[in-house]
Design a protein around this motif. Structure first.
Motif, PDB file in Angstrom:
ATOM      1  N   LYS A  70       0.814  -1.211   0.000  1.00  0.00           N
ATOM      2  CA  LYS A  70       0.000   0.000   0.000  1.00  0.00           C
ATOM      3  C   LYS A  70       0.845   1.257   0.000  1.00  0.00           C
ATOM      4  CE  LYS A  70      -3.724  -2.251   2.534  1.00  0.00           C
ATOM      5  NZ  LYS A  70      -4.533  -2.231   3.776  1.00  0.00           N
ATOM      6  N   ILE A  71       2.124   1.068  -0.117  1.00  0.00           N
ATOM      7  CA  ILE A  71       3.060   2.191  -0.153  1.00  0.00           C
ATOM      8  C   ILE A  71       2.840   3.118   1.034  1.00  0.00           C
ATOM      9  CG2 ILE A  71       4.177   3.877  -1.627  1.00  0.00           C
ATOM     10  CD1 ILE A  71       4.059   1.195  -2.934  1.00  0.00           C
ATOM     11  N   ILE A  72       3.267   2.661   2.215  1.00  0.00           N
ATOM     12  CA  ILE A  72       3.193   3.460   3.430  1.00  0.00           C
ATOM     13  C   ILE A  72       4.424   4.353   3.476  1.00  0.00           C
ATOM     14  CG2 ILE A  72       3.025   3.405   5.946  1.00  0.00           C
ATOM     15  CD1 ILE A  72       0.652   2.098   4.491  1.00  0.00           C
ATOM     16  N   PHE A  73       4.192   5.655   3.531  1.00  0.00           N
ATOM     17  CA  PHE A  73       5.283   6.617   3.466  1.00  0.00           C
ATOM     18  C   PHE A  73       5.766   7.021   4.850  1.00  0.00           C
ATOM     19  CE2 PHE A  73       5.836   8.161  -0.892  1.00  0.00           C
ATOM     20  CZ  PHE A  73       4.768   7.542  -1.516  1.00  0.00           C
ATOM     21  N   VAL A  90      -3.897   2.031 -10.754  1.00  0.00           N
ATOM     22  CA  VAL A  90      -3.954   3.430 -10.315  1.00  0.00           C
ATOM     23  C   VAL A  90      -4.113   3.448  -8.803  1.00  0.00           C
ATOM     24  CG1 VAL A  90      -5.340   5.530 -10.309  1.00  0.00           C
ATOM     25  CG2 VAL A  90      -4.899   4.362 -12.460  1.00  0.00           C
ATOM     26  N   SER A  91      -3.342   4.303  -8.160  1.00  0.00           N
ATOM     27  CA  SER A  91      -3.445   4.483  -6.709  1.00  0.00           C
ATOM     28  C   SER A  91      -3.696   5.947  -6.394  1.00  0.00           C
ATOM     29  CB  SER A  91      -2.161   4.035  -6.012  1.00  0.00           C
ATOM     30  OG  SER A  91      -1.918   2.666  -6.234  1.00  0.00           O
ATOM     31  N   TRP A  92      -4.390   6.177  -5.295  1.00  0.00           N
ATOM     32  CA  TRP A  92      -4.680   7.533  -4.832  1.00  0.00           C
ATOM     33  C   TRP A  92      -4.047   7.755  -3.458  1.00  0.00           C
ATOM     34  CZ3 TRP A  92      -6.975  11.322  -7.599  1.00  0.00           C
ATOM     35  CH2 TRP A  92      -7.719  10.967  -8.726  1.00  0.00           C
ATOM     36  N   TYR A  93      -3.517   8.964  -3.276  1.00  0.00           N
ATOM     37  CA  TYR A  93      -2.890   9.349  -2.021  1.00  0.00           C
ATOM     38  C   TYR A  93      -3.345  10.749  -1.624  1.00  0.00           C
ATOM     39  CZ  TYR A  93       0.345   5.564  -3.078  1.00  0.00           C
ATOM     40  OH  TYR A  93       0.884   4.345  -3.365  1.00  0.00           O
ATOM     41  N   GLN A 111      -0.447   9.787   2.184  1.00  0.00           N
ATOM     42  CA  GLN A 111      -1.154   8.681   2.837  1.00  0.00           C
ATOM     43  C   GLN A 111      -1.971   7.944   1.795  1.00  0.00           C
ATOM     44  OE1 GLN A 111      -3.119  10.590   6.452  1.00  0.00           O
ATOM     45  NE2 GLN A 111      -2.450   8.601   7.201  1.00  0.00           N
ATOM     46  N   PHE A 112      -1.849   6.623   1.803  1.00  0.00           N
ATOM     47  CA  PHE A 112      -2.520   5.774   0.836  1.00  0.00           C
ATOM     48  C   PHE A 112      -4.028   5.789   1.055  1.00  0.00           C
ATOM     49  CE2 PHE A 112      -3.183   2.244  -1.908  1.00  0.00           C
ATOM     50  CZ  PHE A 112      -4.048   1.373  -1.268  1.00  0.00           C
ATOM     51  N   ILE A 113      -4.783   5.975  -0.033  1.00  0.00           N
ATOM     52  CA  ILE A 113      -6.243   5.963   0.058  1.00  0.00           C
ATOM     53  C   ILE A 113      -6.803   4.704  -0.605  1.00  0.00           C
ATOM     54  CG2 ILE A 113      -8.380   7.247  -0.294  1.00  0.00           C
ATOM     55  CD1 ILE A 113      -6.751   9.751  -0.816  1.00  0.00           C
ATOM     56  N   TYR A 125      -4.015  15.915  -3.487  1.00  0.00           N
ATOM     57  CA  TYR A 125      -4.419  14.546  -3.799  1.00  0.00           C
ATOM     58  C   TYR A 125      -3.613  14.075  -5.007  1.00  0.00           C
ATOM     59  CZ  TYR A 125      -8.016  14.941  -0.340  1.00  0.00           C
ATOM     60  OH  TYR A 125      -8.666  15.098   0.870  1.00  0.00           O
ATOM     61  N   LEU A 126      -2.877  13.009  -4.783  1.00  0.00           N
ATOM     62  CA  LEU A 126      -1.970  12.496  -5.800  1.00  0.00           C
ATOM     63  C   LEU A 126      -2.491  11.185  -6.357  1.00  0.00           C
ATOM     64  CD1 LEU A 126       1.314  13.162  -3.829  1.00  0.00           C
ATOM     65  CD2 LEU A 126       0.666  14.302  -5.951  1.00  0.00           C
ATOM     66  N   CYS A 127      -2.356  11.055  -7.649  1.00  0.00           N
ATOM     67  CA  CYS A 127      -2.666   9.813  -8.332  1.00  0.00           C
ATOM     68  C   CYS A 127      -1.357   9.246  -8.863  1.00  0.00           C
ATOM     69  CB  CYS A 127      -3.638  10.098  -9.475  1.00  0.00           C
ATOM     70  SG  CYS A 127      -3.908   8.721 -10.594  1.00  0.00           S
ATOM     71  N   ALA A 128      -1.208   7.941  -8.784  1.00  0.00           N
ATOM     72  CA  ALA A 128      -0.015   7.290  -9.314  1.00  0.00           C
ATOM     73  C   ALA A 128      -0.432   6.095 -10.149  1.00  0.00           C
ATOM     74  CB  ALA A 128       0.903   6.841  -8.179  1.00  0.00           C
TER      75      ALA A 128
END
Lengths: 107, 114
Positions: A94-97, B32-35, B44-46, B89-92
């Motif tokens: 989950k890519i914990i930063f 796709v991931s959202w942060y 922070q991972f959403i 809000y970041l998308c990767a």
């Protein structure tokens, strides 16, 4: 849940010096990531470390991973001003930063 | 080739409103991931989506939801906005999921809730 701690959180250093940023994580993580973020910008991927003992280098930056010690390091060699940024390590699917290390390199 | 794109770039909303953020991944990327990144903190991972299915969810309330479309683009929806939702809000995007692929981040959407 995985927790990631970086230190130092702030670092001011002279050009030409070497320094290391440390990243400790709390539980087993299959992989460890390093990112760079410039002020007001998005994140740039620097390294993905996938196994114990992995070492990757790009220019003046070198990252390593010790899964037994749950430690990754980002070493900066002969720092230059252009390396001033915030550096994040992150782990887990989950890519914990971590909170990031704000690096300021003085000319 | 275009990188990850996000829209809008900036957004101002008031408390209680709803917002939809959009993300287009790099061509060929299926994940796709959202942060959420609050000022001065790490992202922070959403959510993470792969092949249109949710593959991971962070510790966010049910006011946050997302989906991925057949063309692999994605939307993040936030209902009943709170002041604390103000963030970048970041998308990767990445090629796959779960194999340590490099994630490529978009420029982000700056949301301000008044």
């Amino acid at each position: 849940e995985l927790k990631v701690e970086q230190n130092p959180l702030f670092l001011s250093m002279q050009e030409g010096k070497n320094y290391t940023i440390y990243c400790n994580y709390s539980t087993t993580s299959d992989r460890l990531y390093w990112y760079r973020q410039d002020p007001g910008k998005s994140l740039e991927s620097l390294f993905v470390l996938l196994s114990n003992g992995a070492v990757k280098q790009e220019g003046r930056l070198m990252a390593s991973l010790d899964t037994k010690a749950r430690l990754s390091t980002l070493h900066i060699t002969a720092a230059v001003h252009d390396l001033s940024a915030t550096y994040f390590c992150a782990g887990d699917d989950k890519i914990i930063f971590g909170k990031g290390t704000r690096l300021h390199i003085l000319p | 080739d275009a990188g990850v794109t996000q829209s809008p770039t900036h957004l101002i909303k008031t408390r209680g409103q709803h917002v939809t953020l959009r993300c287009s991944p790099i061509s060929g990327h299926k994940s796709v991931s959202w942060y959420q990144q609050v000022l001065g903190q790490g992202p922070q991972f959403i959510f993470q989506y792969y092949e249109k299915e949710e593959r991971g969810r962070g510790n966010f309330p049910d006011r946050f939801s997302a989906r991925q479309f057949p063309n692999y683009s994605s939307e993040l929806n936030v209902n009943a906005l709170l002041l604390g939702d103000s963030a970048l809000y970041l998308c990767a995007s990445s090629l796959g999921w779960g194999q340590g692929e490099t994630q490529y981040f978009g420029p982000g959407t700056r949301l301000l809730v008044l």
